[in-house]
Design an enzyme around this catalytic site. Structure first.
Site, PDB file in Angstrom:
ATOM      1  N   ARG A   1     -16.785   6.775  -0.185  1.00 20.75           N
ATOM      2  CA  ARG A   1     -17.585   5.817  -0.394  1.00 20.75           C
ATOM      3  C   ARG A   1     -18.751   5.640   0.527  1.00 20.75           C
ATOM      4  O   ARG A   1     -19.828   4.695   0.231  1.00 20.75           O
ATOM      5  CB  ARG A   1     -17.039   4.232  -0.646  1.00 20.75           C
ATOM      6  CG  ARG A   1     -16.073   4.226  -1.802  1.00 20.75           C
ATOM      7  CD  ARG A   1     -14.974   3.145  -1.615  1.00 20.75           C
ATOM      8  NE  ARG A   1     -13.747   3.525  -0.937  1.00 20.75           N
ATOM      9  CZ  ARG A   1     -12.761   2.877  -0.784  1.00 20.75           C
ATOM     10  NH1 ARG A   1     -12.632   1.321  -0.947  1.00 20.75           N
ATOM     11  NH2 ARG A   1     -11.717   3.065   0.061  1.00 20.75           N
TER      12      ARG A   1
ATOM     13  N   ASN B   1      -3.693  -7.028   2.651  1.00 23.42           N
ATOM     14  CA  ASN B   1      -3.143  -6.068   3.475  1.00 23.42           C
ATOM     15  C   ASN B   1      -4.035  -5.442   4.607  1.00 23.42           C
ATOM     16  O   ASN B   1      -5.032  -5.052   4.057  1.00 23.42           O
ATOM     17  CB  ASN B   1      -2.372  -4.853   2.714  1.00 23.42           C
ATOM     18  CG  ASN B   1      -2.042  -4.053   3.899  1.00 23.42           C
ATOM     19  OD1 ASN B   1      -1.670  -4.232   4.736  1.00 23.42           O
ATOM     20  ND2 ASN B   1      -2.021  -2.493   3.049  1.00 23.42           N
TER      21      ASN B   1
HETATM   22  C1  UD1 Z   1      -5.761   0.560   2.532  1.00 22.72           C
HETATM   23  C2  UD1 Z   1      -4.416  -0.075   1.744  1.00 22.72           C
HETATM   24  C3  UD1 Z   1      -4.645  -1.234   1.371  1.00 22.72           C
HETATM   25  C4  UD1 Z   1      -5.340  -1.924   2.514  1.00 22.72           C
HETATM   26  C5  UD1 Z   1      -6.608  -1.495   3.203  1.00 22.72           C
HETATM   27  C6  UD1 Z   1      -7.178  -2.069   4.274  1.00 22.72           C
HETATM   28  C7  UD1 Z   1      -3.138   1.869   1.080  1.00 22.72           C
HETATM   29  C8  UD1 Z   1      -2.609   2.449  -0.257  1.00 22.72           C
HETATM   30  N1  UD1 Z   1      -3.991   0.848   0.800  1.00 22.72           N
HETATM   31  O1  UD1 Z   1      -6.485   0.753   1.271  1.00 22.72           O
HETATM   32  O2  UD1 Z   1      -3.633  -1.945   0.796  1.00 22.72           O
HETATM   33  O3  UD1 Z   1      -5.856  -3.569   2.161  1.00 22.72           O
HETATM   34  O4  UD1 Z   1      -6.230   0.117   3.514  1.00 22.72           O
HETATM   35  O5  UD1 Z   1      -8.251  -1.450   4.890  1.00 22.72           O
HETATM   36  O6  UD1 Z   1      -2.539   2.183   2.096  1.00 22.72           O
HETATM   37  N2  UD1 Z   1      -5.525   8.190   4.763  1.00 22.72           N
HETATM   38  C9  UD1 Z   1      -5.013   9.276   5.101  1.00 22.72           C
HETATM   39  N3  UD1 Z   1      -4.555  10.163   4.098  1.00 22.72           N
HETATM   40  C10 UD1 Z   1      -4.659   9.768   2.847  1.00 22.72           C
HETATM   41  C11 UD1 Z   1      -5.446   8.576   2.383  1.00 22.72           C
HETATM   42  C12 UD1 Z   1      -5.841   7.686   3.552  1.00 22.72           C
HETATM   43  O7  UD1 Z   1      -4.804   9.507   6.167  1.00 22.72           O
HETATM   44  O8  UD1 Z   1      -4.061  10.737   2.058  1.00 22.72           O
HETATM   45  C13 UD1 Z   1      -6.380   7.172   5.902  1.00 22.72           C
HETATM   46  C14 UD1 Z   1      -7.714   7.015   5.651  1.00 22.72           C
HETATM   47  O9  UD1 Z   1      -8.578   8.101   6.334  1.00 22.72           O
HETATM   48  C15 UD1 Z   1      -8.083   5.689   6.250  1.00 22.72           C
HETATM   49  C16 UD1 Z   1      -6.769   4.951   5.952  1.00 22.72           C
HETATM   50  O10 UD1 Z   1      -5.689   6.019   5.676  1.00 22.72           O
HETATM   51  O11 UD1 Z   1      -8.203   5.649   7.402  1.00 22.72           O
HETATM   52  C17 UD1 Z   1      -6.705   4.021   4.667  1.00 22.72           C
HETATM   53  O12 UD1 Z   1      -7.095   4.992   3.511  1.00 22.72           O
HETATM   54  P1  UD1 Z   1      -8.306   4.304   2.573  1.00 22.72           P
HETATM   55  O13 UD1 Z   1      -8.580   5.252   1.557  1.00 22.72           O
HETATM   56  O14 UD1 Z   1      -9.445   3.707   3.481  1.00 22.72           O
HETATM   57  O15 UD1 Z   1      -7.326   3.063   1.923  1.00 22.72           O
HETATM   58  P2  UD1 Z   1      -8.254   1.891   1.471  1.00 22.72           P
HETATM   59  O16 UD1 Z   1      -8.310   1.792  -0.088  1.00 22.72           O
HETATM   60  O17 UD1 Z   1      -9.024   1.236   2.188  1.00 22.72           O
HETATM   61 CA    CA Z   2      -9.924   1.874   4.200  1.00 24.55          CA
END
Ligand code: UD1
Ligand code: CA
Length: 479
Positions: free
Chosen positions: A23, A181
């Site tokens: 995004r 969350n």
């Molecule tokens: C996530 C949470 C959501 C919360 C939000 C808060 C989950 C499924 N959702 O959503 O409940 O409200 O954060 O900001 O956890 N990442 C990895 N590996 C992956 C996927 C993500 O390391 O396979 C890391 C990303 O780099 C990031 C973090 O995890 O730093 C969160 O991932 P992101 O895709 O931003 O999740 P949100 O959709 O924001």
């Molecule tokens: Ca996020």
């Protein structure tokens, strides 16, 4: 990273930073975008390191080389583990778990790498609550007006947490929930391992959600407790450029408030941008549209006028800087700079020096009380005390191949529009004639003259421009 005192080793902390950050619409991985001069991941790592973790694990994936480079620089003790392809936050945590050795009851603090405003105080208190309440999992939540995009906290009749539902998977009714969350949790390691083995990827994104571990533990009858964060700005996540700008403005406000409480006056704090790495003192006054960046430090009584940028500068007490751009400069006690000065790295201005309008200084030391008031370039030069550099003077330091030094003594008077062709030395108390091109050293106490002698061709205008306004003006003086 090993705790400072071996006896009371801190927590195990996982930071998830493997996501693409689609995004953001960027070539740069999301966690390397900056908020007030510091990458998102560095903000989070700094907060984590304040807890003195016994192990800090950072999960990287997308653009891993770039992220790894930054992580190993800002936190050399951190363990970096790779998530080859995005499998979700639950999958990322599982990989992190495989890389550490922990006993069953060890609390593990998990946080996302994209929440730059999180503070160590909040992390510590979440951890303390988790331990004190003997929870299986503790989730940091927040009430926010616009919960769109976040996972929602679904509570049961007795107000306990039931599960977390992601925005994309939520029903219309669940979307109305304004408690979200934060992506900051503490888990008991055993319960974390166990619950992650029970989650799947049957959801809108086809990913293993860490959030599902909460529901799993809850239905297994474990103690799962939500803790609402005191100040919601701490948990704001950066997913796009708009949120990046919002977080930057909020961090600006937090930093400015801190400095105002410490005795700094800001005429308009909404236009003052101070990096977290900057240090200020009491009774500094800052006018609008100022940026203070990097390792800038400012002593008491300094006035920073409007539209000034200071990067890695050291400013001594009582100095006054207006409308100027300074990078890597030392600005001495009661020195005045600007308006419209450009100080470049290696500039050292001693006490009471004046650098004025349209003056550029680079790699030069200017002695106490000396002045370069107007339209000049001073490069690779040392100037003694009490010297005055006339308007439009240039140290000609570059011969097209190499840079050369200019040395100017004490109480020198350089005439306006002097070209000082380096290498060159002007002795103590010497003068140069205005408009000179000085190519040879001027000994102490001498007048250096380096220009053609003037001659006047009498009557030239009357002869060559007869009939012109100039000629008419001159005619009344003829004869
Ligand atoms: C996530 C949470 C959501 C919360 C939000 C808060 C989950 C499924 N959702 O959503 O409940 O409200 O954060 O900001 O956890 N990442 C990895 N590996 C992956 C996927 C993500 O390391 O396979 C890391 C990303 O780099 C990031 C973090 O995890 O730093 C969160 O991932 P992101 O895709 O931003 O999740 P949100 O959709 O924001
Ligand atoms: Ca996020």
């Amino acid at each position: 990273m090993v705790g400072m005192s071996g006896a009371s080793a801190g927590p195990v902390i996982f930071i998830l930073a493997a996501g693409e950050g689609t995004r953001m619409q960027s070539q740069l991985p999301k966690v390397l975008h900056k908020v007030l001069g510091r990458t998102l991941i560095e903000h989070v790592i700094d907060a984590a390191n304040d807890l003195n973790p016994s192990q800090l694990v950072v999960v990287v994936g997308a653009h891993r080389e770039l992220v790894e480079e930054v992580v190993s620089k800002v936190s050399p003790g951190a363990k970096i583990v790779v998530q080859e392809k995005r499998g979700g936050t639950g999958h990322a945590v599982r990989i992190a778990l495989e890389s550490v050795k922990v006993s069953a009851e060890t609390p593990i603090l998990v946080l996302a790498g994209d929440i730059p405003l999180i503070t160590s105080t909040t992390l510590q208190s979440l951890l303390d609550t988790h331990v004190a309440e003997q929870n299986s999992a503790t989730v940091l939540t927040a009430q926010i007006d616009d919960p769109e995009g976040y996972g929602r906290i679904v509570r049961d009749e007795s107000d306990g947490i039931l599960r977390i539902v992601e925005d994309r998977d939520a029903t219309e009714i669940e979307r109305e929930i304004t408690e979200i969350n934060s992506s900051v949790y503490v888990f008991n390691s055993h319960d974390l391992v166990d619950s992650l083995s029970k989650i799947n990827n049957k959801n809108a994104q086809g990913e293993e959600y860490l959030t599902d571990a909460i529901g799993v533990l809850q239905s297994a009858g474990k103690r799962v407790e939500p803790v609402i964060v005191e100040d919601f700005i701490e948990i704001l996540g950066v997913n796009d450029r708009f949120q990046l700008s919002e977080c930057t403005a909020l961090l600006r406000d937090r930093i400015n408030l801190h400095w105002m409480k410490s005795g700094v006056t800001m005429i308009d704090p909404t236009t003052v941008w101070i990096d977290p790495t900057v240090s200020l003192s009491q009774d500094v006054v800052i006018y609008p549209e100022v940026a203070l960046a990097g390792n800038t430090s400012i002593e008491s009584g300094v006035v920073i006028g409007a539209r000034t940028t200071l990067i890695n500068c050291e400013v001594k007490s009582g100095a006054n800087i207006r409308d100027s751009y300074c990078d890597g400069a030392q600005i001495g006690t009661e020195a005045t700079v600007g308006p419209f000065s450009y100080l470049r790295p290696g500039t050292i201005l001693e006490k009471g020096v004046k650098v004025g309008a349209y003056v550029e200084v680079k790699g030069s030391q200017i002695g106490a009380g000396s002045k370069v008031p107007h339209l000049s370039y001073i490069g690779d030069t040392t100037i003694g005390v009490g010297t005055n550099i006339g308007a439009a003077t240039v140290t000609v330091n570059y011969d097209g191949v190499e840079k050369h030094q200019t040395v100017i003594g004490d109480h020198v008077r350089i005439g306006s529009d002097t070209m000082l062709v380096a290498p060159l030395s002007i002795g103590d108390g010497a003068y140069t004639a205005a408009g000179s091109v000085i190519t040879e050293d001027v000994p102490a106490g001498s007048m250096g003259v380096g220009r053609a002698r003037q001659r006047n061709i009498l009557g030239w205008v009357l002869r060559k421009r007869s009939g012109s306004d100039s000629a008419r003006a001159a005619e009344k003086h003829a004869k």
